[in-house]
Motif scaffolding. Sequence first.
Motif, PDB file in Angstrom:
ATOM      1  N   VAL A   1       0.843  -1.208   0.000  1.00  0.00           N
ATOM      2  CA  VAL A   1       0.000   0.000   0.000  1.00  0.00           C
ATOM      3  C   VAL A   1       0.875   1.254   0.000  1.00  0.00           C
ATOM      4  N   ILE A   2       1.910   1.260   0.813  1.00  0.00           N
ATOM      5  CA  ILE A   2       2.820   2.415   0.882  1.00  0.00           C
ATOM      6  C   ILE A   2       3.493   2.640  -0.467  1.00  0.00           C
ATOM      7  N   GLU A   3       3.944   1.562  -1.097  1.00  0.00           N
ATOM      8  CA  GLU A   3       4.592   1.679  -2.401  1.00  0.00           C
ATOM      9  C   GLU A   3       3.617   2.219  -3.451  1.00  0.00           C
ATOM     10  N   CYS A   4       2.403   1.727  -3.453  1.00  0.00           N
ATOM     11  CA  CYS A   4       1.380   2.192  -4.390  1.00  0.00           C
ATOM     12  C   CYS A   4       1.046   3.668  -4.129  1.00  0.00           C
ATOM     13  N   PHE A   5       0.897   4.040  -2.882  1.00  0.00           N
ATOM     14  CA  PHE A   5       0.598   5.423  -2.503  1.00  0.00           C
ATOM     15  C   PHE A   5       1.721   6.357  -2.945  1.00  0.00           C
ATOM     16  N   ALA A   6       2.963   5.969  -2.688  1.00  0.00           N
ATOM     17  CA  ALA A   6       4.112   6.796  -3.070  1.00  0.00           C
ATOM     18  C   ALA A   6       4.147   6.991  -4.582  1.00  0.00           C
ATOM     19  N   SER A   7       3.901   5.927  -5.313  1.00  0.00           N
ATOM     20  CA  SER A   7       3.901   5.999  -6.770  1.00  0.00           C
ATOM     21  C   SER A   7       2.780   6.897  -7.281  1.00  0.00           C
TER      22      SER A   7
ATOM     23  N   MET B   1       1.245   9.318  -5.763  1.00  0.00           N
ATOM     24  CA  MET B   1       1.398  10.706  -5.338  1.00  0.00           C
ATOM     25  C   MET B   1       2.726  11.330  -5.780  1.00  0.00           C
ATOM     26  N   SER B   2       3.595  10.536  -6.385  1.00  0.00           N
ATOM     27  CA  SER B   2       4.937  10.989  -6.788  1.00  0.00           C
ATOM     28  C   SER B   2       5.700  11.580  -5.608  1.00  0.00           C
ATOM     29  N   ILE B   3       5.659  10.853  -4.485  1.00  0.00           N
ATOM     30  CA  ILE B   3       6.419  11.251  -3.302  1.00  0.00           C
ATOM     31  C   ILE B   3       7.381  10.118  -2.969  1.00  0.00           C
ATOM     32  N   SER B   4       8.362  10.429  -2.129  1.00  0.00           N
ATOM     33  CA  SER B   4       9.347   9.412  -1.769  1.00  0.00           C
ATOM     34  C   SER B   4       8.704   8.334  -0.894  1.00  0.00           C
ATOM     35  N   LEU B   5       9.321   7.170  -0.896  1.00  0.00           N
ATOM     36  CA  LEU B   5       8.840   6.098  -0.030  1.00  0.00           C
ATOM     37  C   LEU B   5       8.928   6.505   1.440  1.00  0.00           C
TER      38      LEU B   5
ATOM     39  N   TYR C   1      -7.192   0.405  -3.607  1.00  0.00           N
ATOM     40  CA  TYR C   1      -8.264   1.093  -2.879  1.00  0.00           C
ATOM     41  C   TYR C   1      -7.698   1.799  -1.655  1.00  0.00           C
ATOM     42  N   LEU C   2      -6.873   1.100  -0.901  1.00  0.00           N
ATOM     43  CA  LEU C   2      -6.301   1.690   0.310  1.00  0.00           C
ATOM     44  C   LEU C   2      -5.361   2.841  -0.026  1.00  0.00           C
ATOM     45  N   ALA C   3      -4.606   2.719  -1.120  1.00  0.00           N
ATOM     46  CA  ALA C   3      -3.739   3.815  -1.554  1.00  0.00           C
ATOM     47  C   ALA C   3      -4.577   5.034  -1.941  1.00  0.00           C
ATOM     48  N   GLU C   4      -5.724   4.801  -2.569  1.00  0.00           N
ATOM     49  CA  GLU C   4      -6.624   5.905  -2.926  1.00  0.00           C
ATOM     50  C   GLU C   4      -7.196   6.568  -1.671  1.00  0.00           C
ATOM     51  N   GLU C   5      -7.548   5.770  -0.682  1.00  0.00           N
ATOM     52  CA  GLU C   5      -8.035   6.321   0.586  1.00  0.00           C
ATOM     53  C   GLU C   5      -6.945   7.162   1.260  1.00  0.00           C
ATOM     54  N   LEU C   6      -5.703   6.705   1.194  1.00  0.00           N
ATOM     55  CA  LEU C   6      -4.582   7.487   1.730  1.00  0.00           C
ATOM     56  C   LEU C   6      -4.433   8.802   0.980  1.00  0.00           C
ATOM     57  N   LYS C   7      -4.601   8.736  -0.338  1.00  0.00           N
ATOM     58  CA  LYS C   7      -4.498   9.947  -1.161  1.00  0.00           C
ATOM     59  C   LYS C   7      -5.546  10.975  -0.739  1.00  0.00           C
ATOM     60  N   VAL C   8      -6.763  10.533  -0.528  1.00  0.00           N
ATOM     61  CA  VAL C   8      -7.833  11.435  -0.090  1.00  0.00           C
ATOM     62  C   VAL C   8      -7.481  12.037   1.271  1.00  0.00           C
ATOM     63  N   GLU C   9      -7.028  11.196   2.186  1.00  0.00           N
ATOM     64  CA  GLU C   9      -6.658  11.696   3.516  1.00  0.00           C
ATOM     65  C   GLU C   9      -5.481  12.674   3.427  1.00  0.00           C
ATOM     66  N   TYR C  10      -4.514  12.348   2.605  1.00  0.00           N
ATOM     67  CA  TYR C  10      -3.346  13.203   2.410  1.00  0.00           C
ATOM     68  C   TYR C  10      -3.743  14.586   1.886  1.00  0.00           C
ATOM     69  N   ASN C  11      -4.568  14.575   0.836  1.00  0.00           N
ATOM     70  CA  ASN C  11      -5.009  15.845   0.247  1.00  0.00           C
ATOM     71  C   ASN C  11      -5.864  16.654   1.209  1.00  0.00           C
ATOM     72  N   THR C  12      -6.703  15.977   1.980  1.00  0.00           N
ATOM     73  CA  THR C  12      -7.516  16.661   2.987  1.00  0.00           C
ATOM     74  C   THR C  12      -6.621  17.306   4.041  1.00  0.00           C
ATOM     75  N   ASN C  13      -5.613  16.598   4.481  1.00  0.00           N
ATOM     76  CA  ASN C  13      -4.682  17.148   5.477  1.00  0.00           C
ATOM     77  C   ASN C  13      -3.937  18.347   4.931  1.00  0.00           C
ATOM     78  N   LYS C  14      -3.539  18.292   3.660  1.00  0.00           N
ATOM     79  CA  LYS C  14      -2.825  19.414   3.037  1.00  0.00           C
ATOM     80  C   LYS C  14      -3.710  20.648   2.957  1.00  0.00           C
ATOM     81  N   LEU C  15      -4.989  20.452   2.685  1.00  0.00           N
ATOM     82  CA  LEU C  15      -5.924  21.592   2.613  1.00  0.00           C
ATOM     83  C   LEU C  15      -6.137  22.239   3.974  1.00  0.00           C
ATOM     84  N   ASN C  16      -6.065  21.427   5.023  1.00  0.00           N
ATOM     85  CA  ASN C  16      -6.328  21.916   6.381  1.00  0.00           C
ATOM     86  C   ASN C  16      -5.108  22.514   7.057  1.00  0.00           C
ATOM     87  N   GLU C  17      -3.958  22.472   6.389  1.00  0.00           N
ATOM     88  CA  GLU C  17      -2.739  23.033   6.999  1.00  0.00           C
ATOM     89  C   GLU C  17      -2.720  24.534   6.949  1.00  0.00           C
TER      90      GLU C  17
END
Length: 73
Positions: free
Chosen positions: A15-21, A23-27, A57-73
């Motif tokens: 899941v972490i590898e899929c999420f990193a890929s 989002m184009s972020i480092s592992l 699916y889990l990587a997509e859920e992480l992406k949503v959470e990640y983007n939500t956190n970025k908006l709230n910063e």
Amino acid sequence: MTANPILLQKKYARVIECFASNMSISLDDALAFFYHSEVYRLISEGVSDMHCMSDEYLAEELKVEYNTNKLNE
């Protein structure tokens, strides 16, 4: 329901590898975010059998959470 801890560790890695890929972020950044995420908490606690969901699916859920956190910063 809880999953075998060894299988969960492998699931986390995929899941972490899929999420990193996706989002184009480092592992390292993906790993840091994952272990502080709500998605991780739900999987590790066995809520709603989240560990049975696909890696994508889990990587997509992480992406949503990640983007939500970025908006709230």
